[in-house]
Design a protein around this motif. Sequence first.
Motif, short mmCIF file in Angstrom:
data_model
loop_
_atom_site.label_atom_id
_atom_site.label_comp_id
_atom_site.label_asym_id
_atom_site.label_seq_id
_atom_site.Cartn_x
_atom_site.Cartn_y
_atom_site.Cartn_z
N VAL A 125 -17.06 34.84 20.80
CA VAL A 125 -15.79 34.13 20.75
C VAL A 125 -16.03 32.65 20.47
O VAL A 125 -17.04 32.08 20.89
N LEU A 126 -15.11 32.06 19.72
CA LEU A 126 -15.09 30.61 19.49
C LEU A 126 -13.75 30.07 19.96
O LEU A 126 -12.73 30.74 19.79
N TYR A 127 -13.77 28.88 20.52
CA TYR A 127 -12.54 28.14 20.79
C TYR A 127 -12.65 26.83 20.02
O TYR A 127 -13.57 26.05 20.24
N MET A 128 -11.71 26.61 19.12
CA MET A 128 -11.68 25.39 18.32
C MET A 128 -10.56 24.51 18.88
O MET A 128 -9.40 24.93 18.91
N GLU A 129 -10.93 23.33 19.32
CA GLU A 129 -9.96 22.38 19.87
C GLU A 129 -9.54 21.45 18.73
O GLU A 129 -10.37 20.76 18.15
N LEU A 130 -8.25 21.46 18.41
CA LEU A 130 -7.73 20.64 17.32
C LEU A 130 -7.11 19.37 17.88
O LEU A 130 -6.44 19.39 18.91
N PRO A 131 -7.31 18.25 17.19
CA PRO A 131 -6.85 16.96 17.72
C PRO A 131 -5.34 16.75 17.54
O PRO A 131 -4.73 17.28 16.62
N TYR A 132 -4.78 15.93 18.43
CA TYR A 132 -3.40 15.47 18.31
C TYR A 132 -3.34 14.13 17.58
O TYR A 132 -2.33 13.78 16.99
N TRP A 133 -4.44 13.38 17.66
CA TRP A 133 -4.54 12.05 17.06
C TRP A 133 -5.82 12.00 16.22
O TRP A 133 -6.81 12.65 16.54
N THR A 134 -5.82 11.18 15.17
CA THR A 134 -6.99 11.11 14.29
C THR A 134 -8.23 10.62 15.03
O THR A 134 -9.33 11.05 14.71
N HIS A 135 -8.07 9.76 16.03
CA HIS A 135 -9.25 9.26 16.76
C HIS A 135 -9.82 10.31 17.72
O HIS A 135 -10.87 10.09 18.30
N GLN A 136 -9.16 11.47 17.85
CA GLN A 136 -9.68 12.54 18.70
C GLN A 136 -10.57 13.51 17.91
O GLN A 136 -11.14 14.43 18.50
#
Length: 144
Positions: free
Chosen positions: A79-90
């Motif tokens: 399994v993979l969990y990909m965390e996507l940013p809310y802000w470009t600096h994240q």
Amino acid sequence: MSLAEQFVKLGFGPQILGQRGFQSTRFLTPPLSTRQASQLVQLVPEYGRYFKGAKVAKGIQRFAGRVSSVQFGREGSPVLYMELPYWTHQREGPLTKVAGQRISDQENQQLVQELRKVFVDELLAEEFSADPINKRTIRIWWHH
């Protein structure tokens, strides 16, 4: 990274070490960079019919600098969990002193569609879903 490699090797046990013995069918790394996650994914050459570590690692690398982090482990199968940013600096990469710009829901959806194309259409993951609470965490899972 050597401890992380040992962690993954223990978790996948016989699939990596080629011998019978201990394994954990449920584990997850802490959040990693795409480079680190792809390095760990390659430790599992293949699992079941569709998970191919080298190809999945290349898939992860395609999102370098565009995601916040990646976690890798097992929920029975890989399994993979990909965390996507809310802000470009994240996004992963060097920390900046300036606050970034908000990433719109539309731009996020485009990234989710690209993730789906790579991991489901090309790399044959069998489950792909957003977390019901944190909509910008994507779960990608391969069956055995």
